[in-house]
Structure formats: C-alpha cells, structure tokens
Design an enzyme around this catalytic site. Structure first.
Site, PDB file in Angstrom:
ATOM      1  CD  GLU A  14      -2.931  -1.075  -0.071  1.00  0.00           C
ATOM      2  OE1 GLU A  14      -3.294  -0.005  -0.325  1.00  0.00           O
ATOM      3  OE2 GLU A  14      -3.246  -2.295  -0.414  1.00  0.00           O
ATOM      4  CE  LYS A  17       3.146  -3.603  -5.314  1.00  0.00           C
ATOM      5  NZ  LYS A  17       2.915  -3.284  -3.905  1.00  0.00           N
ATOM      6  CE1 TYR A  19      -0.823   8.711  -8.938  1.00  0.00           C
ATOM      7  CE2 TYR A  19       1.359   9.283  -7.855  1.00  0.00           C
ATOM      8  CZ  TYR A  19       0.215   9.615  -8.492  1.00  0.00           C
ATOM      9  OH  TYR A  19       0.236  10.913  -8.714  1.00  0.00           O
ATOM     10  CE  LYS A  39      -1.039  -6.528  -7.924  1.00  0.00           C
ATOM     11  NZ  LYS A  39      -0.207  -5.464  -7.051  1.00  0.00           N
ATOM     12  CD  GLU A 121       1.069  -2.960  -9.617  1.00  0.00           C
ATOM     13  OE1 GLU A 121       0.253  -3.023  -8.346  1.00  0.00           O
ATOM     14  OE2 GLU A 121       0.869  -2.062 -10.253  1.00  0.00           O
ATOM     15  N   GLY A 122       4.575  -6.550  -8.984  1.00  0.00           N
ATOM     16  CA  GLY A 122       4.439  -7.363  -8.043  1.00  0.00           C
ATOM     17  C   GLY A 122       3.298  -6.954  -7.011  1.00  0.00           C
ATOM     18  CB  SER A 181       5.067   7.050  -3.574  1.00  0.00           C
ATOM     19  OG  SER A 181       3.453   7.212  -3.765  1.00  0.00           O
ATOM     20  CD  GLU A 182       3.322  14.648  -0.908  1.00  0.00           C
ATOM     21  OE1 GLU A 182       3.412  15.816  -0.369  1.00  0.00           O
ATOM     22  OE2 GLU A 182       2.760  14.757  -2.183  1.00  0.00           O
TER      23      GLU A 182
END
Length: 226
Positions: A14, A17, A19, A39, A121-122, A181-182
């Site tokens: 969370e 990834k 995004y 995915k 994507e993991g 990521s912010e």
C-alpha cells in the site's frame, strides 16, 4: 530481441506501486512506446473490488476496456484474502504455481515486438513470499527483470528503503530508479526525504512522486532504454 522487462516492486505494501505502474504506462504510451503490462498475482480480489482493482487501473492506463476477460489476461492468479500470495492461496486450498507464473510472464515478454516495454507489477514488497520457497526478489531474478523500487515518504522510510535496496542489490538487481511516493500527512517534506535517501543510493536515481503530479513519470520514462 524480446521486450524490455521492468518489475515494479516496493519496500512494503500500500505504498504506491500501481500509481507508479499506471503513471509509467501512460508516460511511455504518450511517447509512442509499445507497452504491455501484467499483474500476474493479485490478492484482495473479489467481484466487489474488481472494478477498482490494481488490474483494472492498469487496463485503463493501457487504454483497454475493463472486462472480466481482460482482467484474467493480465492477472491469471487472483485470490480473495488481502494477504501475501502464498498465504492468500492457502486460504483457498491452493498453492501458487511459481514456475507457471514465471513462464507466463516470460511468454508475454518473448512474444512482444522489438522496443516493447513489459511492466510487471508485483504484490507487496521485495521479500514478500510467492510460495513456500520463493519471494518477489526471486521472481524478478528469474524473469531477468529490472526493478523499479517504490517507497513512501513517511517517518522510517529511509531505513525501509535502504533495506529493500540492499536486498535487491545483493542479488545483482539494480533498480532503474527509486520512486519516493508522497505519503499523505507524512509531516516531512518530500524533497527532504528524497535528499536523505539519495545520499546512500550511489548511481540509482531517486525521483520524488508528489500526489497528482505526472511529471515524475516523465522523468522515469526518460530512464527507460529505447
């Protein structure tokens, strides 16, 4: 030649990834690049969550219709529980078929045209278990994919980031970039966090990813080999 394989992983769950995956897909497509995305393993997947799932968001970024058939194409192994893949599969009396997952991704990579970028994507972080003996790190290594490491900007992320980076580099996996990521309400300036991480990452680029700012993905796309 086969497609260039990139593997979007993270220092935890969370964190962003999807995004980053979808932002990179859009940035590459805007440049006229051919992009494929997978995915292969997804958890927390139900009829209710499917329309807003990571798989659905990736299909939208690819410009494809979100249908059950399309989601099955990108994510053949879907599990209900919001757990690591091996634990989620066990809840359903199943085991993740690791070799089949690798072969599935490799077939897509090998069937793609020259210059195509395959984005895989993991699930979860770098060392999340896939089955009883393999982690996401093994997945990247066996697929011969280049990682993109996504991390947060929360208090504590510097240690988590450097731990994940060391775990990757210890197996010869040098990330294309570290995407910071912010984290909402982190209380720490994003750029300060990036600067602190950058002091310890050597030649690995560190890119700030503010929320609702697509410029970061253009910078990431600049790093993707032609």
């Amino acid at each position: 030649m086969t497609a260039l394989s990139l593997f979007v992983t993270a220092s935890g769950t969370e964190i962003g990834k999807t995004y980053v995956s979808t932002g990179l897909i859009r940035a590459l497509r805007a440049r006229g690049r051919e992009v494929m995305a997978l995915k292969p393993l997804i958890t927390d997947f139900t009829d209710e969550t499917a329309p807003t799932s990571d798989t659905a968001l990736m299909l939208e970024a690819l410009g494809r219709e979100v249908t059950g058939e399309a989601m099955a194409e990108l994510s053949p192994w879907r599990y209900v529980a919001a757990l690591a893949p091996d634990m989620a599969a066990a809840r359903e009396g199943k085991a993740v078929p690791y070799d089949e997952v690798i072969a599935f991704c490799a077939r897509h990579r090998d069937a793609a045209g020259d210059g195509t970028v395959l984005i895989v994507e993991g699930a979860g972080g770098v060392l999340v278990p896939v089955d009883g003996t393999h982690t996401m790190r093994d997945f990247m290594k066996d697929l011969a994919a280049t990682p993109i490491l996504v991390v947060g900007s929360y208090l504590g992320t510097i240690s988590h980031t450097l731990t994940a980076l060391e775990a990757l580099q210890s197996r010869g996996l040098d990330p294309l970039a570290i995407m910071v990521s912010e984290t909402p309400d982190a209380g720490i300036p994003l750029q300060d966090t990036c600067d602190a991480i950058r002091r310890f990452t050597g030649d690995v680029p560190v890119i700030a990813v503010p929320r609702d700012d697509q410029d970061a993905f253009a910078r990431l796309a600049d790093l993707v080999p032609a």
